[in-house]
Design an enzyme around this catalytic site. Structure first.
Site, PDB file in Angstrom:
ATOM      1  N   TYR A 196       0.868  -1.177   0.000  1.00  0.00           N
ATOM      2  CA  TYR A 196       0.000   0.000   0.000  1.00  0.00           C
ATOM      3  C   TYR A 196       0.899   1.219   0.000  1.00  0.00           C
ATOM      4  O   TYR A 196       1.799   1.338   0.835  1.00  0.00           O
ATOM      5  CB  TYR A 196      -0.929   0.030   1.219  1.00  0.00           C
ATOM      6  CG  TYR A 196      -1.824   1.246   1.155  1.00  0.00           C
ATOM      7  CD1 TYR A 196      -2.995   1.209   0.410  1.00  0.00           C
ATOM      8  CD2 TYR A 196      -1.458   2.441   1.761  1.00  0.00           C
ATOM      9  CE1 TYR A 196      -3.786   2.335   0.277  1.00  0.00           C
ATOM     10  CE2 TYR A 196      -2.246   3.573   1.632  1.00  0.00           C
ATOM     11  CZ  TYR A 196      -3.412   3.506   0.889  1.00  0.00           C
ATOM     12  OH  TYR A 196      -4.184   4.625   0.743  1.00  0.00           O
ATOM     13  N   CYS A 197       0.670   2.141  -0.937  1.00  0.00           N
ATOM     14  CA  CYS A 197       1.525   3.323  -1.037  1.00  0.00           C
ATOM     15  C   CYS A 197       0.741   4.560  -0.607  1.00  0.00           C
ATOM     16  O   CYS A 197      -0.142   5.023  -1.327  1.00  0.00           O
ATOM     17  CB  CYS A 197       2.028   3.491  -2.470  1.00  0.00           C
ATOM     18  SG  CYS A 197       3.098   4.931  -2.633  1.00  0.00           S
ATOM     19  N   PRO A 198       1.038   5.124   0.582  1.00  0.00           N
ATOM     20  CA  PRO A 198       0.302   6.309   1.047  1.00  0.00           C
ATOM     21  C   PRO A 198       0.549   7.522   0.158  1.00  0.00           C
ATOM     22  O   PRO A 198      -0.299   8.396   0.050  1.00  0.00           O
ATOM     23  CB  PRO A 198       0.842   6.539   2.459  1.00  0.00           C
ATOM     24  CG  PRO A 198       2.137   5.816   2.522  1.00  0.00           C
ATOM     25  CD  PRO A 198       2.056   4.689   1.545  1.00  0.00           C
ATOM     26  N   GLY A 225      -1.827   6.992  -2.447  1.00  0.00           N
ATOM     27  CA  GLY A 225      -3.185   6.928  -1.916  1.00  0.00           C
ATOM     28  C   GLY A 225      -3.942   5.727  -2.435  1.00  0.00           C
ATOM     29  O   GLY A 225      -5.165   5.735  -2.526  1.00  0.00           O
TER      30      GLY A 225
END
Ligand SMILES: [Zn+2]
Length: 530
Positions: free
Chosen positions: A383-385, A388
């Site tokens: 998951y890449c913040p 998003g």
């Protein structure tokens, strides 16, 4: 074991000595229905030790299949202790009563849950339609027992079979309360993922919640974790829904990345590209400078695609249910859908970890449940913040192109910046403001460049080897990545070209299978080794 030791019919059944069993029967046919000195029946001993031949023989010569010992347990109860599936199958075919309860109200399903015999519960539910959510004399279901004993896989199966996780026993305890009392952290996690969040507020007869019970029993870390989980769900705390920093988690960091990229490229255009306008900067430098602007703009387009694309969400059990409109009654529709979901080679092989209790599906290999998006994602990477979004099968190629375009932009702009600094140093009059902008840009650019380069190289190498960040980090957890000698083997890797083609054509790629046999992995060959 010498044969002389087998001096009773119970021993013949326990040890699986078929000749002796026949001999005892021919000498005294009534012995097959007589309990031994402890009150246990020959059929129970054979069932406990998975002696299928002896069980079938006893049944064929008239042994009472429902004979109960002093505690009220039958051969079926005993077969569940060690998970003797062939014996259970033989007894069920002979119409043994699976609803028989012992003195404490346990059926075979309670015993199976108490011993973590997930395969027994699976077999009974799918093959024989046995109710695995029945309660004992104290109001406890198999789910209560699996939680109390700490068997996460059994909990996964029962939750997928729609076992009631909110049900309280005579002491007012739900399965989550029991998992908390015993300090079974993983059991708590699976129960919470399966929907037990509301149960966090339930109080037992002494007025305590699961978190309070865990603390009271000395499971401090678990107690605090459960309390924190509750706060997060309520939206309290700094990062909760109502917290002061909630915008950080709500919007993620994607807007920050956009602002950063636009600011840096604007600085490049106005303060770096044209900083030595008085000097002939050369056509080549100009071409490279504009290629930076184009690559950054294109990169942002691919960032947008990465953020908005479906990363590879797998339809949930609920999605599948709603499609089954042709089956009329709601209950039979639900039951049929669950059975369809659960009738999977992954579960025949006992890979219970592939059951997702949130999505109520059997996950294909390479997929993972993303905690942020709360969905299972095909070929899950991470998951890449900053983006998003989760990175998976559906948007990994966009992500890769985005990262490489930005890396190109940063490398070329760093070089252009250096050339400009050098050119500026050779002018007669050094403008300190221009110099400050140039050096400032260079520092920020190179700093981010290093991080981006590491990411770009790692991602490219993984795409070329057809492996994900998640698989590399957690390969020891995934059986399908283990070779015969326990070392890492990637059964999905082909030639470098094929691997890249696969990553860049997600729509053409079938979903990964739910199960790979041992021989599949052997054939993976050396191309898959790292
Ligand atoms: Zn899931």
């Amino acid at each position: 074991m010498s044969k002389e030791v087998v001096d009773t019919i119970s021993k013949a059944c326990a040890y699986g000595d078929f000749d002796k069993l026949k001999q005892f029967f021919s000498e005294d046919p009534a012995s097959i229905n007589q309990p031994d000195e402890s009150g246990y029946y020959p059929l129970q001993w054979a069932a406990l030790n998975n002696r299928t031949v002896e069980v079938n023989y006893l049944l064929s010569v008239g042994a009472s299949m429902n004979a109960a010992d002093g505690t009220g347990q039958t051969a079926l109860h005993w077969a569940a202790v060690r998970g003797s599936l062939p014996v259970i199958e033989a007894l069920m075919r002979a119409h043994a009563d699976h609803e028989m309860r012992d003195n404490r109200g346990y059926t075979i399903t309670h015993v199976a849950a108490q011993y973590g015999q997930t395969a027994v519960l699976y077999h009974l539910a799918l093959k024989w339609n046995v109710d695995v959510d029945t309660h004992d004399a104290d109001g406890r279901t198999p789910l209560h027992w699996a939680a109390y004993k700490g068997f996460p896989d059994t909990i996964r199966l029962l939750l997928t079979l729609d076992a009631r996780y909110t049900l309280a026993d005579k002491e007012g305890c739900t399965p989550l309360h029991w998992a908390a009392i015993k300090g079974n952290g993983e059991a708590c996690t699976v129960l919470l993922q399966g929907g037990s969040v509301n149960v966090l507020t339930y109080k037992d007869v002494t007025g305590l919640t699961p978190a309070q019970l865990a603390l009271e029993k000395g499971h401090r870390y678990l107690g605090l974790h459960l309390a924190e989980y509750k706060r997060k769900q309520d939206g309290d705390g700094l990062f909760g829904r109502n917290g002061r920093l909630s915008w950080l988690t709500n919007t993620q960091l994607a807007p920050a990345l956009w602002v950063y990229a636009v600011l840096l490229s604007t600085t490049f255009m106005y303060k770096v590209m044209g900083s030595t306008q008085s000097e002939p900067t050369g056509q080549l430098l100009s071409v490279f400078s504009w290629s930076v602007v184009i690559s950054v703009a294109l990169g942002l387009f691919f960032l947008y695609k990465t953020t908005t694309a479906d990363p590879g969400f797998i339809p949930t059990g609920a999605d599948t249910n709603s499609k089954d409109k042709d089956i009329e009654s709601e209950t039979s529709r639900m039951l049929s859908s669950q059975h369809k979901v659960l009738d999977s080679p992954a579960l025949w092989a006992g890979n219970w970890g592939q059951l997702c209790v949130s999505c109520r599906i059997v996950r294909p290999l390479r997929a993972k449940h993303c905690q942020v998006t709360d969905r299972c994602i095909e070929v899950y990477d991470h998951y890449c913040p900053w983006v998003g979004n989760a990175i998976g099968k559906g948007n990994r190629h966009f992500f890769l192109v985005f990262v490489w375009l930005e890396l190109y932009g940063m490398i070329i702009s760093a070089i252009v910046g250096l050339v400009q600094i050098q050119a500026h140093l050779h002018t007669n009059r050094i403008n300190m403001s221009t110099m400050a902008w140039l050096v400032g840009f260079e520092v920020v650019d190179v700093f981010v460049l290093i991080a981006t380069a590491a990411l770009a190289i790692a991602q490219a190498s993984q795409v070329a080897r057809n492996v994900t960040t998640n698989e590399l980090a957690n390969w020891h957890r995934y059986k399908y990545l283990h070779g015969p000698d326990g070392s890492f083997v990637n059964p999905f890797s082909h030639s470098c070209w094929e691997n890249c083609t696969e990553s860049f054509t997600p729509a053409q790629q079938k979903m990964a299978p739910v199960y790979l046999s041992h021989s599949n992995k052997l054939h993976a060959g050396s191309a898959g080794n790292v």
